[in-house]
Design a protein around this motif. Structure first.
Motif, mmCIF file in Angstrom:
data_model
loop_
_atom_site.group_PDB
_atom_site.id
_atom_site.type_symbol
_atom_site.label_atom_id
_atom_site.label_comp_id
_atom_site.label_asym_id
_atom_site.label_seq_id
_atom_site.Cartn_x
_atom_site.Cartn_y
_atom_site.Cartn_z
ATOM 1 N N GLY A 91 37.745 36.507 42.163
ATOM 2 C CA GLY A 91 37.725 36.643 43.615
ATOM 3 C C GLY A 91 38.461 37.901 44.022
ATOM 4 O O GLY A 91 39.147 38.531 43.208
ATOM 5 N N ARG A 92 38.332 38.265 45.290
ATOM 6 C CA ARG A 92 39.046 39.447 45.768
ATOM 7 C C ARG A 92 40.535 39.135 45.890
ATOM 8 O O ARG A 92 40.965 38.005 45.643
ATOM 9 N N GLY B 237 42.659 41.045 41.448
ATOM 10 C CA GLY B 237 41.718 41.132 42.563
ATOM 11 C C GLY B 237 40.530 41.991 42.187
ATOM 12 O O GLY B 237 40.688 43.094 41.652
ATOM 13 N N PHE B 238 39.319 41.496 42.439
ATOM 14 C CA PHE B 238 38.100 42.159 41.992
ATOM 15 C C PHE B 238 37.580 43.070 43.101
ATOM 16 O O PHE B 238 37.243 42.624 44.196
ATOM 17 N N GLU B 239 37.514 44.364 42.804
ATOM 18 C CA GLU B 239 36.926 45.346 43.707
ATOM 19 C C GLU B 239 35.726 45.942 42.990
ATOM 20 O O GLU B 239 35.815 47.009 42.359
ATOM 21 N N PRO B 240 34.556 45.286 43.025
ATOM 22 C CA PRO B 240 33.427 45.702 42.192
ATOM 23 C C PRO B 240 32.881 47.080 42.500
ATOM 24 O O PRO B 240 32.214 47.682 41.664
ATOM 25 N N VAL B 241 33.151 47.606 43.716
ATOM 26 C CA VAL B 241 32.610 48.922 44.057
ATOM 27 C C VAL B 241 33.657 50.015 43.899
ATOM 28 O O VAL B 241 33.442 51.142 44.320
ATOM 29 N N ALA B 242 34.796 49.700 43.278
ATOM 30 C CA ALA B 242 35.847 50.696 43.084
ATOM 31 C C ALA B 242 35.337 51.831 42.216
ATOM 32 O O ALA B 242 34.578 51.621 41.269
ATOM 33 N N GLY C 182 38.879 30.428 52.895
ATOM 34 C CA GLY C 182 38.261 29.653 53.964
ATOM 35 C C GLY C 182 38.739 30.043 55.348
ATOM 36 O O GLY C 182 38.029 29.827 56.336
ATOM 37 N N ARG C 183 39.926 30.606 55.450
ATOM 38 C CA ARG C 183 40.450 30.992 56.757
ATOM 39 C C ARG C 183 39.858 32.314 57.239
ATOM 40 O O ARG C 183 39.550 32.477 58.410
ATOM 41 N N GLU C 184 39.718 33.268 56.316
ATOM 42 C CA GLU C 184 39.216 34.584 56.691
ATOM 43 C C GLU C 184 37.693 34.632 56.766
ATOM 44 O O GLU C 184 37.124 35.491 57.439
ATOM 45 N N GLY C 185 37.037 33.727 56.030
ATOM 46 C CA GLY C 185 35.585 33.763 56.011
ATOM 47 C C GLY C 185 35.059 34.800 55.026
ATOM 48 O O GLY C 185 35.808 35.372 54.223
ATOM 49 N N ILE C 186 33.769 35.052 55.064
ATOM 50 C CA ILE C 186 33.111 35.950 54.109
ATOM 51 C C ILE C 186 33.258 37.395 54.552
ATOM 52 O O ILE C 186 33.185 37.704 55.739
ATOM 53 N N ASN C 187 33.455 38.290 53.572
ATOM 54 C CA ASN C 187 33.395 39.717 53.874
ATOM 55 C C ASN C 187 32.480 40.412 52.867
ATOM 56 O O ASN C 187 31.881 39.786 51.994
ATOM 57 N N ALA C 188 32.370 41.720 52.963
ATOM 58 C CA ALA C 188 31.431 42.479 52.129
ATOM 59 C C ALA C 188 31.770 42.368 50.650
ATOM 60 O O ALA C 188 30.866 42.322 49.799
ATOM 61 N N HIS C 189 33.066 42.317 50.324
ATOM 62 C CA HIS C 189 33.461 42.191 48.918
ATOM 63 C C HIS C 189 32.975 40.871 48.325
ATOM 64 O O HIS C 189 32.534 40.825 47.181
ATOM 65 N N ASP C 190 33.053 39.805 49.102
ATOM 66 C CA ASP C 190 32.571 38.512 48.617
ATOM 67 C C ASP C 190 31.086 38.581 48.283
ATOM 68 O O ASP C 190 30.637 38.055 47.258
#
Length: 464
Positions: free
Chosen positions: A14-15, A64-69, A97-105
């Motif tokens: 996960g991020r 923390g996974f940053e796949p586009v790094a 669950g609090r922040e919701g989905i973002n582009a990294h997810d």
């Protein structure tokens, strides 16, 4: 009966700041990582052991996974996570669950779908969320039903672990039933005696010469060896015979083609090394004499002793170092690996075949010591002679009284000492007794456990 040698691998991905380390600690019950901070593994993956019922499994905590790094430390962290995904049996993808989905997810989900691995989607930090509609958005990731959990409070974590392992354990049970083999008896014959085939794992850092040594031992190029760090993520087993002894060599650095999905994964698999060590009867820890004793060597050695495996140490490329370097390596060994004093150390050159002859003799001796049967009369005589030579120190007005000893197990040998007030015996005296037992029974090459069991004193009033 649980298959104690089958340990599925569960990777946490996960991020940053979604709670992976908290979930790791929850799954492993805050146990220390098996291997951590190994040199060369940037933003290291941490390895721990979890358990569902009687079934153990390996948990991998990733950064923390940053796949586009595209640069810097984030690229290395992504590479570490990519390897954890590639060598796992199931991936738990953790989102917030609090922040919701973002582009990294979304990007991580895309890579996970492409990997073909089993994936469970876990939505963390859902404590207090009564509205299941809050979870609906996570269906967008295309990874199946979201599992609401709270890593911090433990809500839903046990159910998540059970579901992660359910399919794997079912498949394993079917395989065992089909083969009609008791998974806990792979190394034992009738009466629990060790099988005549010795499982020998060759462990060590990349490019230390493991594959070259196996080729030399076997006498042919059974494992491809290049002058580059090994590129496999899988252990390779090779069976051969020498004289009247049969061996299964487990190479943790043989070469295979890279996976099609993760072509930039690290070439050294900690997980496969841990699994190879646990599957072996004896481990040959190979160290590069040119490079000296590294922290990574010490970490691997520590895990070998923790698992109780018999051990032989080989200082490879000994022919390539001069006398001054040899003395330096020996000093470093004594300083960093003093806890391996029970193991035989061999100086060798796998490439030239120098010093390789004694390797299997040392392995045979270590295996015999690990499975030695220690008679109670001789153990007790050795104990009493040791006490007569040097009594345990007093604690207050009392001196520990040791009466007799017997064997409590094999591989590694366990010696249980009975007497009174033994809780006061210091570790220094335990080590003294260990040395006496080793000398009396010729127990070179195996860890040895000396335990104390105090008898109940009938003159003490029962206050319960």
């Amino acid at each position: 009966m649980a298959d104690t040698r089958f340990k599925p691998v569960v990777a946490l991905v996960g991020r940053t700041n979604v709670g992976k380390s908290t979930l790791f600690n929850r799954l492993t019950r805050s146990r220390a990582a098996l291997v951590a901070n190994i040199s060369g593994l940037t933003r290291d993956r941490h390895y721990g052991e979890g358990r569902v019922g009687e079934h153990p499994y390996i948990v991998v905590d990733t950064g923390g996974f940053e796949p586009v790094a595209t640069r810097g430390i984030l690229v290395e962290m992504a590479r570490q996570t990519a390897q954890a995904i590639a060598e796992s049996d199931v991936v738990i993808f953790l989102v917030d669950g609090r922040e919701g989905i973002n582009a990294h997810d979304h990007e991580i989900a895309r890579l996970l779908r492409k990997s073909g691995q089993r994936v469970l989607l876990a939505v963390n930090k859902t404590e207090g969320m009564r509205n299941h509609a809050d979870l609906a958005q996570f269906h967008e990731l295309g990874l199946g039903e979201p599992h609401p959990i709270s890593a911090a409070h433990g809500d839903g974590v046990a159910t998540l672990a059970e579901e992660a392992l359910a399919a794997l354990l079912a498949e394993r049970a079917a395989q065992v039933a089909e083969s009609s083999v008791d998974p806990d008896a792979t190394d034992a014959g009738e009466g629990g005696a060790p099988d005549h085939r010795i499982k020998l794992a060759i462990a060590g850092r990349p490019n230390v010469g493991k594959s070259t040594l196996i080729n030399t031992l076997v006498g042919e190029d059974r494992v491809i060896a290049y002058d580059l760090p090994g590129t496999t993520r899988d252990a390779i087993e090779i069976e051969f015979e020498r004289g009247d002894r049969r061996y299964t060599l487990i190479d943790t650095a043989g070469l295979r083609r890279r996976g099609k999905v993760f072509e930039t994964v690290e070439k050294f698999s900690v997980i496969k090394t841990l699994q190879a060590i646990e599957a072996a009867n004896v481990v040959l820890l190979l160290i590069d004499a040119q490079e000296g004793i590294s922290d990574q060597d010490a970490h691997i050695a520590g895990f070998i002793t923790e698992t109780g495996r018999a051990l032989v140490v080989g200082l490879n490329k000994w022919d390539a170092v001069n006398q001054e370097q040899r003395e330096w390596v020996q000093r470093e060994y004594d300083r960093k690996l003093r806890f391996l004093s029970f193991a035989r150390v061999l100086n060798l050159s796998a490439l030239k075949g120098q010093g390789v002859g004694p390797v299997l003799k040392a392995v045979d001796a270590a295996h015999a010591a690990a499975f030695a049967k220690l008679s109670t009369p001789k153990l007790t005589r050795t104990l009493l002679a040791a006490v007569e030579q040097q009594q345990p120190p007093r604690k207050g007005i009392f001196r520990p009284k040791m009466r007799y000893a017997h064997q409590g197990g094999q591989n590694p040998p366990r010696i249980i000492i009975h007497g009174n007030a033994l809780d006061a015996v210091p570790d220094s005296y335990r080590r003294y007794l260990e040395g006496q037992f080793r000398e009396a029974f010729k127990l070179a090459g195996t860890p040895l456990s000396v335990e104390f069991k105090s008898s109940h004193n009938p003159y003490l009033k029962d206050e319960s």
